[in-house]
Design a protein around this motif. Structure first.
Motif, PDB file in Angstrom:
ATOM      1  N   LYS A   1      -6.851 -16.886  36.094  1.00  0.00           N
ATOM      2  CA  LYS A   1      -8.176 -17.303  35.667  1.00  0.00           C
ATOM      3  C   LYS A   1      -9.055 -17.566  36.874  1.00  0.00           C
ATOM      4  CE  LYS A   1      -6.748 -19.548  31.326  1.00  0.00           C
ATOM      5  NZ  LYS A   1      -6.777 -20.818  30.552  1.00  0.00           N
TER       6      LYS A   1
ATOM      7  N   LYS B   1     -13.183 -20.592  34.224  1.00  0.00           N
ATOM      8  CA  LYS B   1     -12.673 -20.614  32.854  1.00  0.00           C
ATOM      9  C   LYS B   1     -12.448 -19.208  32.300  1.00  0.00           C
ATOM     10  CE  LYS B   1     -14.752 -25.059  31.627  1.00  0.00           C
ATOM     11  NZ  LYS B   1     -15.654 -25.778  30.687  1.00  0.00           N
ATOM     12  N   LYS B   2     -12.746 -18.185  33.111  1.00  0.00           N
ATOM     13  CA  LYS B   2     -12.610 -16.805  32.638  1.00  0.00           C
ATOM     14  C   LYS B   2     -11.206 -16.278  32.909  1.00  0.00           C
ATOM     15  CE  LYS B   2     -14.752 -12.239  32.834  1.00  0.00           C
ATOM     16  NZ  LYS B   2     -15.792 -11.389  33.465  1.00  0.00           N
ATOM     17  N   THR B   3     -10.547 -15.782  31.857  1.00  0.00           N
ATOM     18  CA  THR B   3      -9.194 -15.230  31.991  1.00  0.00           C
ATOM     19  C   THR B   3      -9.280 -13.764  32.401  1.00  0.00           C
ATOM     20  OG1 THR B   3      -8.324 -16.747  30.316  1.00  0.00           O
ATOM     21  CG2 THR B   3      -7.015 -14.792  30.812  1.00  0.00           C
TER      22      THR B   3
END
Length: 351
Positions: free
Chosen positions: A12, A15-17
């Motif tokens: 990540k 908060k972005k996977t």
């Protein structure tokens, strides 16, 4: 030599996977290709294996050892970059020798290893030249030589041919495959080029948005794609996908009714609609059980074959046909229903 194992790996950024719960085992001495469109996460996986990116969750093993907290220089891997990353002020010899010099090898050992790598890569006559005196293909071979002399457990290659012209890419594909066969080491190779993936890999991993879509041999992935994404990504032109209603064991292509065999009827019997997939080269069969005449939107000449583009049920489709095939505004295509693959309308998964 070593196998490489990823267990539930997550990456990540904020908060972005980027990589979502990837599990994968690369066999010892295997040539594995990671392929996908830009931003799918393939280079991130390679960099996590190398230790150039920290992982957010999961485990990475090289051999039997978990390397989550192992420094990149201690992972016994060699990384070949897209940009070659050669030192411009050093000769070819000095560039190849550099990692050995940094590790404190004796001059005699360095000379022997550089000589061996240069012979493998046909660089012997260029050892005293600087990178600016070399072609793109020669520079890439120097980058490979610098990796070879380290005798690593694993080779990691991040789009190493993308800066080369088309003819040179074909030549270098062959050279890298020969190198793998000679060294008998685990290779993990990243590319967005489907031709490289299909021609080089023992197995291919198809990625989309950080998720593995399919892992299999090139043949299996090409002829038995797991879903419409895989079928659409691999192949040039890509697989045709035609959405159609099912009526009494038949499907309809424009105004043409196509009769399915008993096994196909059984497979899709409980569905009102289905997506039919068929490869463009299967649309010009010598012996066939189906015929479809369509208006040609455009055609492209590719030497031994032509590609024609047309619409079926509102879907843009293509067919590879013999250059001798005669057509004007309309073309008659011949195919076998046995070459159909069926995909779920909602999920895109192959039935």
């Amino acid at each position: 030599m070593a196998k490489v194992t990823l267990k539930n790996v997550i990456k990540k950024y904020d908060k972005k996977t980027i990589i979502n719960d990837v599990s994968l085992e690369i066999k010892d001495k295997e040539f594995l290709v990671l392929v996908g469109s830009s931003g799918c996460g393939k280079s991130t996986i390679l960099r996590m294996i190398a230790g150039l990116e920290d992982i957010t969750g999961g485990e990475i093993y090289i051999g039997a050892k978990c390397v989550n907290n192992v420094h990149p220089k201690d992972r016994d891997i060699a990384f070949v970059f897209q940009s070659y990353a050669l030192y411009p002020h050093m000769t070819v010899y000095e560039n190849i020798a550099f990692p050995l010099k940094m590790r404190g090898f004796k001059k005699e050992e360095i000379a022997a290893k550089v000589k061996e790598a240069a012979e493998i890569l046909n660089l012997t006559e260029f050892l005293e030249r600087k990178p600016k005196q070399l072609s793109g293909g020669q520079r890439q071979r120097v980058a490979l030589g610098r990796a070879i002399v380290r005798n690593p457990k694993v080779f990691l290659m991040d789009e190493p041919l993308s800066n080369l012209d088309a003819k040179l890419r074909v030549q270098m594909r062959s050279e890298i495959k020969k190198l793998h066969e000679k060294l008998q080491t685990t290779f993990i190779y990243v590319t967005h080029d489907q031709t490289e993936a299909l021609t080089m890999g023992d197995r291919i991993v198809v990625l989309d948005k950080g998720v593995i879509q399919q892992v299999d041999t090139p043949e299996a992935i090409y002829y038995s794609p797991a879903n419409t994404f895989v079928g659409g990504f691999l192949g040039s032109p890509s697989m045709n996908f035609i959405r159609t209603k099912i009526e009494n064991g038949t499907v309809k292509f424009n105004d043409t009714v196509v009769y399915l065999n008993d096994a196909q009827k059984s497979l899709i019997s409980d569905r009102p609609e289905v997506i039919v997939g068929i490869r463009p080269e299967k649309m010009d069969a010598l012996s066939s059980n189906c015929e479809l005449t369509v208006p040609v939107e455009i055609s492209e000449m590719l030497g031994s074959e032509k590609i024609v583009y047309f619409n079926v049920n509102g879907a843009k489709c293509s067919a590879k046909v013999d250059t001798q095939k005669q057509f004007d505004k309309d073309i008659t295509l011949n195919f076998n229903t046995g070459d159909f693959l069926f995909f779920d309308v909602q999920t895109g998964n192959r039935l």
